[in-house]
Design a protein around this motif. Sequence first.
Motif, PDB file in Angstrom:
ATOM      1  N   ASP A  10      47.999  41.670  32.345  1.00 18.29           N
ATOM      2  CA  ASP A  10      47.022  40.744  32.104  1.00 18.29           C
ATOM      3  C   ASP A  10      46.102  41.144  30.869  1.00 18.29           C
ATOM      4  OD1 ASP A  10      44.378  39.439  32.324  1.00 18.29           O
ATOM      5  OD2 ASP A  10      44.846  39.065  34.469  1.00 18.29           O
ATOM      6  N   ASP A  57      49.949  37.692  34.710  1.00 16.82           N
ATOM      7  CA  ASP A  57      49.268  36.451  34.458  1.00 16.82           C
ATOM      8  C   ASP A  57      49.843  35.416  33.375  1.00 16.82           C
ATOM      9  OD1 ASP A  57      46.931  34.929  33.905  1.00 16.82           O
ATOM     10  OD2 ASP A  57      45.767  36.498  32.676  1.00 16.82           O
ATOM     11  N   PHE A  83      50.349  35.257  38.848  1.00  8.75           N
ATOM     12  CA  PHE A  83      48.975  35.243  38.930  1.00  8.75           C
ATOM     13  C   PHE A  83      48.248  34.289  37.991  1.00  8.75           C
ATOM     14  CE2 PHE A  83      45.799  38.846  39.548  1.00  8.75           C
ATOM     15  CZ  PHE A  83      45.379  38.487  40.883  1.00  8.75           C
ATOM     16  N   THR A  84      47.294  33.635  38.547  1.00  2.85           N
ATOM     17  CA  THR A  84      46.804  32.558  37.557  1.00  2.85           C
ATOM     18  C   THR A  84      45.363  32.304  38.172  1.00  2.85           C
ATOM     19  OG1 THR A  84      47.111  30.484  36.703  1.00  2.85           O
ATOM     20  CG2 THR A  84      47.921  30.807  39.030  1.00  2.85           C
ATOM     21  N   LYS A 106      43.835  33.832  41.414  1.00  2.00           N
ATOM     22  CA  LYS A 106      42.987  35.035  41.140  1.00  2.00           C
ATOM     23  C   LYS A 106      41.649  35.044  42.045  1.00  2.00           C
ATOM     24  CE  LYS A 106      44.404  36.224  36.338  1.00  2.00           C
ATOM     25  NZ  LYS A 106      43.979  36.442  35.280  1.00  2.00           N
TER      26      LYS A 106
END
Length: 217
Positions: A10, A57, A83-84, A106
Amino acid sequence: MARFRVALIDDHEIVARGFADLFSTIPEIHVVATVATVSELLAAPAQAEGIDLVILDLRLSDDSTVTSNVDRLRATDAAVLAFTAGDDALLMRAAARSGVLGVVRKSEPTVVLLDAVRRAAVGETIASTEWAAALDGDPDLADAALSPRERQVLSLYAAGAKAPLVASQTGLSELTVIDYIRRVRSKYERVGRPANTKIDLYKRALEDGILPIPGQP
């Protein structure tokens, strides 16, 4: 207790460190790297070696694509959990097609995030409503043209039943069930949708509505 090596990618440092600290509260999770790009992770082979799960991410600022990032990570034998922020269906759709274990927002409650990471670390598919929404109506999901009987066998097998149980519930012989599974795998492969493993078959069944998304009516 087995410990799983997990890396977080990320490019928002404060956010990344916060989530890394959160995930490290799971006893069986060892966060071994917190980096901004896939290239940064792979540039240190000793760090990247043996990673079980990468939390990725989907929106990074290095001009990399979701498909390329997932492909590079999976080439190291690591599983990937997307993961967004959940604001771009195209990114989530690309991630789902690239073979991630799931797509998680998230903004989910802490307990949901921790559960998703814990389950993904052991190789479980994380079938969320975000994943379902991203795949719904995806024009790039080619129809495998499964027959009704193939769909029935897949629904049982992908849900966890072994061949003898599927045979018992369908009235088929075990050998016939195995042959149906082979044909289902072949049909998905022909349209460019991997189906080599039972997890792959589970994903295909979710994508095609053969199995329901967990948590949805």
